[in-house]
Design a protein around this motif. Structure first.
Motif, PDB file in Angstrom:
ATOM      1  N   SER A  70     -56.785  13.797  59.618  1.00  0.00           N
ATOM      2  CA  SER A  70     -58.230  14.413  60.202  1.00  0.00           C
ATOM      3  C   SER A  70     -56.954  14.385  61.907  1.00  0.00           C
ATOM      4  O   SER A  70     -56.892  15.183  62.289  1.00  0.00           O
ATOM      5  N   HIS A  71     -55.809  14.130  61.413  1.00  0.00           N
ATOM      6  CA  HIS A  71     -54.839  14.659  62.264  1.00  0.00           C
ATOM      7  C   HIS A  71     -53.904  14.985  62.092  1.00  0.00           C
ATOM      8  O   HIS A  71     -53.515  16.440  63.064  1.00  0.00           O
ATOM      9  N   LEU A  72     -53.777  15.734  61.153  1.00  0.00           N
ATOM     10  CA  LEU A  72     -52.230  16.550  60.830  1.00  0.00           C
ATOM     11  C   LEU A  72     -52.952  17.574  59.587  1.00  0.00           C
ATOM     12  O   LEU A  72     -53.618  16.870  58.618  1.00  0.00           O
ATOM     13  N   GLN A 109     -48.765  18.806  66.127  1.00  0.00           N
ATOM     14  CA  GLN A 109     -50.666  17.519  65.803  1.00  0.00           C
ATOM     15  C   GLN A 109     -49.488  16.082  65.964  1.00  0.00           C
ATOM     16  O   GLN A 109     -50.292  15.962  66.638  1.00  0.00           O
ATOM     17  N   VAL A 121     -55.061   8.908  58.242  1.00  0.00           N
ATOM     18  CA  VAL A 121     -54.007  10.340  58.805  1.00  0.00           C
ATOM     19  C   VAL A 121     -54.202  11.476  58.592  1.00  0.00           C
ATOM     20  O   VAL A 121     -53.831  12.335  59.583  1.00  0.00           O
ATOM     21  N   VAL A 174     -50.458   7.505  63.463  1.00  0.00           N
ATOM     22  CA  VAL A 174     -50.112   8.633  62.448  1.00  0.00           C
ATOM     23  C   VAL A 174     -49.305   8.955  62.505  1.00  0.00           C
ATOM     24  O   VAL A 174     -48.409   8.826  61.042  1.00  0.00           O
ATOM     25  N   ALA A 184     -51.309  13.419  67.959  1.00  0.00           N
ATOM     26  CA  ALA A 184     -52.196  12.011  67.504  1.00  0.00           C
ATOM     27  C   ALA A 184     -51.530  10.545  67.617  1.00  0.00           C
ATOM     28  O   ALA A 184     -50.960  10.893  68.391  1.00  0.00           O
TER      29      ALA A 184
END
Length: 321
Positions: A37-39, A210, A35, A218, A214
Motif C-alpha cells: 500500500s506504500h510502494l 515513496q 508494504v 516499510v 512511508a
C-alpha cells in the motif's frame, strides 16, 4: 532401448534447503501484501532486488568465476529479466488487489507450467496426465477468478497479473536449470538478481520518493524481502534445483499456499473467499494429477518427492524465489 532412470538422493541438506525456501517464499507473499500500500510494484521490486544483489555479492567472494558462453548469456538475461524482474513486478501489482493467499494459489500453478514448458521446449513431450492436470488446474483458476470477482477484488486484473507472474516464474526456472549444468548456483543467482535490478532501475526516482513518505516498517519490509526471500531463499532454491529435477522440485511448493493463508490471516485477518479456496484446492489437485505416470514408466527409486515429472538434465551445482 530406454535410458537409465535418474536416481535422486534426498540428503539432509537438500531437505533443509527446500524447507527454508518454502517458508521464506511463503512469508514473501505476506510481507509484499503488507508494504504494497506504500510502494508501487516496480518500486518494491527494485528495492528488494538491490538489497538482494548486495547480499548475494558477498557469497561470490573467494569463489571461482565461470565465464558464460554466448548462449549462456542469453539464458542469463532471460532468466534475470523474467524471474527477478517481471515476476517480482507482476506479483507486487497482483497483491495490490488480491490477498496474499489467493495470489499464492494462482502462482502455484507454476509446476504445471514448468512441466508443460519442459515438454514443449526441452523435447520431453506432454503426457496424458499432464494435459489432464493442466485442464483441472485451469478450472481451479477460473473458480478463483469467480470467487475473487464476487468479492470485488480487482475485477480480475489482479488475477491476470498473478498469472503473468506464474508464467515469468516458469520461464525463470527452465532457464536456470539449463544454466546450472555448468555455472555455479551462486553466480547464476547473483547475475539474475543484478539483471532484474537493472531492468527495474527506471523506478529508482519514485522508489526514493515513496520510501521517504512511508513508515519505517516499510523499509524494514523491503530489507527483509531482499535478505530472506531473495538472497537466502533463491540460494537455497538453487542448491536444491542443482540436486533435483526442476519439475520434481516444483512439487514442494504445494504447501506454500496453505502457509500463506495462515500467515495472511494472522497478519491481516485476510482469508480467501470460499470459491477461491475451492479453486486453489482444485489447482493443487490438477498439479498432483499432472504428475501421475503409468506403471511402465514408474521409477522404482521414486520417493515422496519424486512423482511423475519430465526430468530436466542434471546440473553440476546451484541455489534460488
Amino acid at each position: 532401448m530406454n535410458a537409465p532412470a535418474r536416481t535422486t538422493v534426498m540428503t539432509p541438506w537438500v531437505v533443509v534447503a527446500i524447507v527454508v525456501t518454502v517458508i521464506a517464499w511463503a512469508s514473501a507473499f505476506v510481507v509484499i501484501r503488507g508494504v504494497g500500500s506504500h510502494l508501487g510494484g516496480g518500486e518494491l521490486a527494485l528495492g528488494r532486488l538491490l538489497v538482494g544483489t548486495v547480499l548475494l555479492s558477498l557469497l561470490l567472494i573467494g569463489r571461482p568465476w565461470i565465464r558464460p558462453t554466448g548462449r549462456e548469456w542469453l539464458l542469463i538475461v532471460v532468466y534475470g529479466v523474467a524471474w527477478f524482474g517481471a515476476y517480482n513486478v507482476t506479483l507486487n501489482i497482483a497483491e495490490h488487489t488480491l490477498d496474499a493467499g489467493t495470489t499464492s494459489m494462482i502462482v502455484n500453478i507454476g509446476p504445471i507450467l514448468i512441466a508443460l514448458g519442459a515438454g514443449i521446449f526441452l523435447g520431453e513431450g506432454i503426457p496424458k496426465w499432464l494435459a489432464i492436470g493442466a485442464g483441472i488446474a485451469f478450472g481451479g483458476v477460473v473458480l478463483i477468478g469467480v470467487g475473487s470477482g464476487m468479492a470485488g477484488l480487482g475485477n480480475g486484473i489482479g488475477i491476470l497479473w498473478a498469472l503473468i507472474a506464474a508464467v515469468a516464474y516458469t520461464i525463470g526456472v527452465l532457464c536456470q536449470k539449463r544454466l546450472m549444468r555448468r555455472i555455479p548456483s551462486t553466480q547464476v543467482t547473483w547475475l539474475g538478481c543484478a539483471l532484474g535490478a537493472l531492468v527495474c532501475l527506471p523506478f529508482a526516482g519514485s522508489l526514493v520518493v515513496q520510501l521517504q513518505a512511508a513508515p519505517v516498517s516499510v523499509l524494514l519490509g523491503v530489507l527483509y524481502l531482499g535478505a530472506v526471500p531473495t538472497s537466502l531463499a533463491f540460494t537455497t532454491w538453487g542448491y536444491a534445483l542443482s540436486k533435483l529435477p526442476a519439475g520434481q522440485l516444483g512439487v514442494t511448493t504445494y504447501v506454500v499456499p496453505a502457509i500463506v493463508v495462515v500467515l495472511g490471516f494472522a497478519a491481516f485477518g485476510e482469508i480467501p473467499t470460499v470459491l477461491a479456496i475451492v479453486g486453489g484446492v482444485i489447482c493443487l489437485i490438477g498439479v498432483a494429477v499432472s504428475r501421475r505416470r503409468s506403471q511402465r514408466d514408474r521409477d522404482p527409486s521414486d520417493g515422496l518427492l519424486t512423482p511423475e515429472t519430465p526430468l530436466v538434465p542434471a546440473a553440476p551445482q546451484n541455489l534460488s524465489q
